[in-house]
Design an enzyme around this catalytic site. Structure first.
Site, PDB file in Angstrom:
ATOM      1  N   CYS A 111       0.815  -1.225   0.000  1.00 10.96           N
ATOM      2  CA  CYS A 111       0.000   0.000   0.000  1.00 10.96           C
ATOM      3  C   CYS A 111       0.842   1.265   0.000  1.00 10.96           C
ATOM      4  O   CYS A 111       0.325   2.346  -0.269  1.00 10.96           O
ATOM      5  CB  CYS A 111      -0.941   0.005   1.191  1.00 10.96           C
ATOM      6  SG  CYS A 111      -1.905  -1.491   1.267  1.00 10.96           S
ATOM      7  N   HIS A 252      -3.040   6.987   2.567  1.00  9.93           N
ATOM      8  CA  HIS A 252      -3.537   5.694   2.091  1.00  9.93           C
ATOM      9  C   HIS A 252      -4.926   5.447   2.680  1.00  9.93           C
ATOM     10  O   HIS A 252      -5.151   5.637   3.883  1.00  9.93           O
ATOM     11  CB  HIS A 252      -2.567   4.584   2.510  1.00  9.93           C
ATOM     12  CG  HIS A 252      -3.104   3.220   2.249  1.00  9.93           C
ATOM     13  ND1 HIS A 252      -3.664   2.867   1.033  1.00  9.93           N
ATOM     14  CD2 HIS A 252      -3.184   2.117   3.040  1.00  9.93           C
ATOM     15  CE1 HIS A 252      -4.066   1.611   1.097  1.00  9.93           C
ATOM     16  NE2 HIS A 252      -3.797   1.135   2.297  1.00  9.93           N
ATOM     17  N   ASN A 282     -10.236  -0.235   0.217  1.00  6.25           N
ATOM     18  CA  ASN A 282      -8.771  -0.137   0.212  1.00  6.25           C
ATOM     19  C   ASN A 282      -8.253  -0.711  -1.117  1.00  6.25           C
ATOM     20  O   ASN A 282      -8.385  -1.898  -1.373  1.00  6.25           O
ATOM     21  CB  ASN A 282      -8.239  -0.938   1.406  1.00  6.25           C
ATOM     22  CG  ASN A 282      -6.726  -0.958   1.488  1.00  6.25           C
ATOM     23  OD1 ASN A 282      -6.039  -0.602   0.549  1.00  6.25           O
ATOM     24  ND2 ASN A 282      -6.224  -1.392   2.633  1.00  6.25           N
TER      25      ASN A 282
HETATM   26  N1  ACO Z   1     -18.837  -8.386   9.678  1.00  8.21           N
HETATM   27  C1  ACO Z   1     -19.292  -8.659  10.909  1.00  8.21           C
HETATM   28  N2  ACO Z   1     -18.489  -9.023  11.944  1.00  8.21           N
HETATM   29  C2  ACO Z   1     -17.180  -9.109  11.673  1.00  8.21           C
HETATM   30  C3  ACO Z   1     -16.630  -8.845  10.413  1.00  8.21           C
HETATM   31  C4  ACO Z   1     -17.516  -8.465   9.395  1.00  8.21           C
HETATM   32  N3  ACO Z   1     -17.111  -8.201   8.146  1.00  8.21           N
HETATM   33  N4  ACO Z   1     -15.304  -9.011  10.475  1.00  8.21           N
HETATM   34  C5  ACO Z   1     -15.009  -9.369  11.734  1.00  8.21           C
HETATM   35  N5  ACO Z   1     -16.149  -9.430  12.474  1.00  8.21           N
HETATM   36  C6  ACO Z   1     -16.303  -9.784  13.845  1.00  8.21           C
HETATM   37  C7  ACO Z   1     -15.176 -10.619  14.389  1.00  8.21           C
HETATM   38  O1  ACO Z   1     -15.382 -11.979  14.087  1.00  8.21           O
HETATM   39  C8  ACO Z   1     -15.245 -10.338  15.860  1.00  8.21           C
HETATM   40  O2  ACO Z   1     -16.281 -11.109  16.395  1.00  8.21           O
HETATM   41  P1  ACO Z   1     -16.113 -11.763  17.869  1.00  8.21           P
HETATM   42  O3  ACO Z   1     -15.984 -10.581  18.801  1.00  8.21           O
HETATM   43  O4  ACO Z   1     -17.392 -12.522  18.030  1.00  8.21           O
HETATM   44  O5  ACO Z   1     -14.894 -12.592  17.816  1.00  8.21           O
HETATM   45  C9  ACO Z   1     -15.705  -8.869  15.905  1.00  8.21           C
HETATM   46  O6  ACO Z   1     -16.272  -8.596  14.629  1.00  8.21           O
HETATM   47  C10 ACO Z   1     -14.576  -7.903  16.164  1.00  8.21           C
HETATM   48  O7  ACO Z   1     -13.478  -8.230  15.307  1.00  8.21           O
HETATM   49  P2  ACO Z   1     -12.178  -7.398  15.311  1.00  8.21           P
HETATM   50  O8  ACO Z   1     -11.184  -8.034  14.408  1.00  8.21           O
HETATM   51  O9  ACO Z   1     -11.767  -7.132  16.733  1.00  8.21           O
HETATM   52  O10 ACO Z   1     -12.698  -6.031  14.682  1.00  8.21           O
HETATM   53  P3  ACO Z   1     -11.958  -4.664  14.546  1.00  8.21           P
HETATM   54  O11 ACO Z   1     -12.710  -3.607  15.232  1.00  8.21           O
HETATM   55  O12 ACO Z   1     -10.481  -4.802  14.852  1.00  8.21           O
HETATM   56  O13 ACO Z   1     -12.104  -4.369  12.998  1.00  8.21           O
HETATM   57  C11 ACO Z   1     -10.799  -4.432  11.001  1.00  8.21           C
HETATM   58  C12 ACO Z   1     -11.492  -5.255  12.061  1.00  8.21           C
HETATM   59  C13 ACO Z   1     -11.845  -3.584  10.300  1.00  8.21           C
HETATM   60  C14 ACO Z   1     -10.142  -5.373  10.018  1.00  8.21           C
HETATM   61  C15 ACO Z   1      -9.765  -3.515  11.667  1.00  8.21           C
HETATM   62  O14 ACO Z   1      -8.928  -4.264  12.512  1.00  8.21           O
HETATM   63  C16 ACO Z   1      -8.918  -2.798  10.660  1.00  8.21           C
HETATM   64  O15 ACO Z   1      -9.393  -1.988   9.899  1.00  8.21           O
HETATM   65  N6  ACO Z   1      -7.616  -3.065  10.676  1.00  8.21           N
HETATM   66  C17 ACO Z   1      -6.718  -2.492   9.683  1.00  8.21           C
HETATM   67  C18 ACO Z   1      -6.766  -3.378   8.507  1.00  8.21           C
HETATM   68  C19 ACO Z   1      -6.196  -2.721   7.316  1.00  8.21           C
HETATM   69  O16 ACO Z   1      -6.355  -1.534   7.110  1.00  8.21           O
HETATM   70  N7  ACO Z   1      -5.549  -3.527   6.500  1.00  8.21           N
HETATM   71  C20 ACO Z   1      -4.969  -3.140   5.314  1.00  8.21           C
HETATM   72  C21 ACO Z   1      -3.905  -2.089   5.533  1.00  8.21           C
HETATM   73  S1  ACO Z   1      -2.443  -2.387   4.733  1.00  8.21           S
HETATM   74  C22 ACO Z   1      -2.923  -2.562   3.241  1.00  8.21           C
HETATM   75  O17 ACO Z   1      -3.605  -1.685   2.798  1.00  8.21           O
HETATM   76  C23 ACO Z   1      -2.621  -3.782   2.473  1.00  8.21           C
END
Ligand code: ACO
Length: 325
Positions: A111, A252, A282
Site C-alpha cells: 500500500c 492511504h 482499500n
Molecule cells: N462483519 C461482521 N463481523 C465481523 C466482520 C464483518 N465483516 N469481520 C469481523 N467481524 C467480527 C469478528 O469476528 C469479531 O467477532 P467476535 O468478537 O465474536 O470474535 C468482531 O467482529 C470484532 O473483530 P475485530 O477483528 O476485533 O474487529 P476490529 O474492530 O479490529 O475491525 C478491522 C477489524 C476492520 C479489520 C480492523 O482491525 C482494521 O481496519 N484493521 C486495519 C486493517 C487494514 O487496514 N488492513 C490493510 C492495511 S495495509 C494494506 O492496505 C494492504
C-alpha cells in the site's frame, strides 16, 4: 531542481459491489462495515485486468499532463496483484500505451507502493538520470482475497491511479520512507512453496499459507496509527514546514478510523484529510493516486498548495512525501 506532478489519471472497474451485496453471501452487515471501516462500496474487476486499469489511468495522466507516450523516460508500476509475475506490470503498460522510449519496472511496497515509486522517480530525476516518469499504482485485489474471510475481504477493492512527474523548479520538497520486515507476517500472501524433484518430500502435498491475502487486522491498525504520524512529523522536519502550513494530507485509504485517529494524533482538523474509501475500499497502491486524481479533477488542489502524501502497508512499509502542488 525538483520533481513535480504535472498530470494525474485513474480508472476503476465498472462493477460496483455494495456492502448489501456482501450481506448476500457473508455473515456481515452494512452497519458493521460502515461503523468499523467507513467503507460503503468497492469496485470489482469482472472483465478488467491490472494491466488494463493501469494503462487507462496512465493514458489519462498523460492527457492531463499534455504529454505523449513516447515522451516518457521511465515507468514505475506499484502493485501486489499483477496479471503476471513476469513480465512486470510496468513493461505490460509500456507495450499497451506505446511508451517505447521508456525503461520500465515494478515496485512492490504494497500500500506504500505509489509513494515509494514517487520517491524513486524523484531520486532519479534529481540526480539527472531521467527527466520525467509515469508512476502508477494498480491493483485487482479481489482475485487474491478470500471471499469466505469476512474480516478481510470486505476491506478491499480494485482500481488504478497514475501521475506524470517531471523536472521542475518546485514540487517534491522532502521524502521519508522505511520498512520493518520483522513485522512482515501481520499482512502477507504466500507464493507457491518450494517443491521440485530434488526436495525430500517431492511427491507430498506441500502447503504454505492459503494462497490468499492473510492479515492480522488489529496489528495493522496499531502499526498504521503509530507509524504514519511519526513519518509525517519526520518529513515535516525535513521540509522545514510547520504542520499548520499543510493544506491537504493525502493518506492511504485503508480505514476511516485509521485516518481519523492519525488526524487526532497530529492535532489537525479532519477536513484536511480527504477520503474516498467510502466508494472504493482499500485499493492498496492505487488508493493514494486515485484520491489525488479525484481531488485534482475536482479542482480541490491549487498550484502552490502544500501536500503531505503518506502510505503504509505490507512489508511492513511506510513513508511520507512533502510536496508543493
Ligand atoms: N462483519 C461482521 N463481523 C465481523 C466482520 C464483518 N465483516 N469481520 C469481523 N467481524 C467480527 C469478528 O469476528 C469479531 O467477532 P467476535 O468478537 O465474536 O470474535 C468482531 O467482529 C470484532 O473483530 P475485530 O477483528 O476485533 O474487529 P476490529 O474492530 O479490529 O475491525 C478491522 C477489524 C476492520 C479489520 C480492523 O482491525 C482494521 O481496519 N484493521 C486495519 C486493517 C487494514 O487496514 N488492513 C490493510 C492495511 S495495509 C494494506 O492496505 C494492504
Amino acid at each position: 531542481m525538483a520533481t513535480r506532478i504535472i498530470g494525474t489519471g485513474s480508472a476503476t472497474p465498472a462493477h460496483v459491489v455494495t456492502n448489501s451485496d456482501l450481506e448476500g453471501f457473508l455473515d456481515t452487515s452494512d452497519t458493521w462495515i460502515r461503523e468499523r471501516t467507513g467503507i460503503g462500496s468497492r469496485h470489482a474487476a469482472t472483465t478488467e485486468t491490472t494491466t488494463s486499469l493501469a494503462a487507462e489511468a496512465c493514458i489519462k495522466a498523460l492527457e492531463d499532463a499534455g504529454k505523449k507516450p513516447e515522451d516518457v523516460d521511465l515507468i514505475l508500476a506499484a502493485t501486489v496483484s499483477p496479471d503476471c509475475t513476469f513480465p512486470c506490470l510496468a513493461c505490460q503498460i509500456q507495450a499497451e500505451i506505446g511508451a517505447d522510449n521508456a525503461t520500465a519496472y515494478d515496485v512492490n511496497a504494497a500500500c506504500a507502493g505509489f509513494l515509494f515509486a514517487l520517491n524513486s522517480a524523484t531520486a532519479y530525476i534529481e540526480c539527472g538520470m531521467y527527466k520525467n516518469a509515469l508512476i502508477v499504482g494498480a491493483e485487482v485485489l479481489t482475485k487474491i482475497v478470500d471471499w469466505n474471510d469476512r474480516s478481510s475481504c470486505i476491506l478491499f477493492g480494485d482500481g488504478a491511479g497514475a501521475a506524470f512527474v517531471e523536472q521542475a523548479d518546485t514540487g517534491v520538497v522532502a521524502m521519508e520512507q522505511g520498512a520493518n520486515g520483522k513485522k512482515g507476517m501481520v499482512l502477507y500472501r504466500y507464493e507457491r512453496p518450494v517443491q521440485n524433484p530434488f526436495c525430500e518430500k517431492a511427491d507430498e502435498e506441500v502447503s504454505q499459507g492459503s494462497g490468499f491475502l492473510e492479515m492480522n487486522g488489529q496489528e495493522v491498525f496499531r502499526f498504521a496509527v503509530s507509524q504514519v504520524p511519526e513519518s509525517i512529523q519526520k518529513v515535516l522536519v525535513k521540509a522545514g514546514w510547520d504542520i499548520s502550513e499543510v493544506d491537504h494530507f493525502v493518506l492511504h485509504q485503508a480505514n476511516a478510523r485509521i485516518i481519523q485517529s492519525i488526524a487526532k494524533r497530529l492535532g489537525e482538523p479532519e477536513e484536511k484529510f480527504p477520503m474516498n474509501l467510502q466508494k472504493y475500499g482499500n485499493m492498496s497502491s492505487a488508493s493514494i493516486p486515485v484520491l489525488l486524481d479525484e481531488l485534482n479533477k475536482a479542482g480541490e488542489l491549487k498550484r502552490g498548495e502544500k501536500l503531505i502524501l503518506s502510505g503504509f502497508g505490507a512489508g511492513l512499509t511506510y513513508g511520507a512525501t512533502a510536496l508543493i502542488w
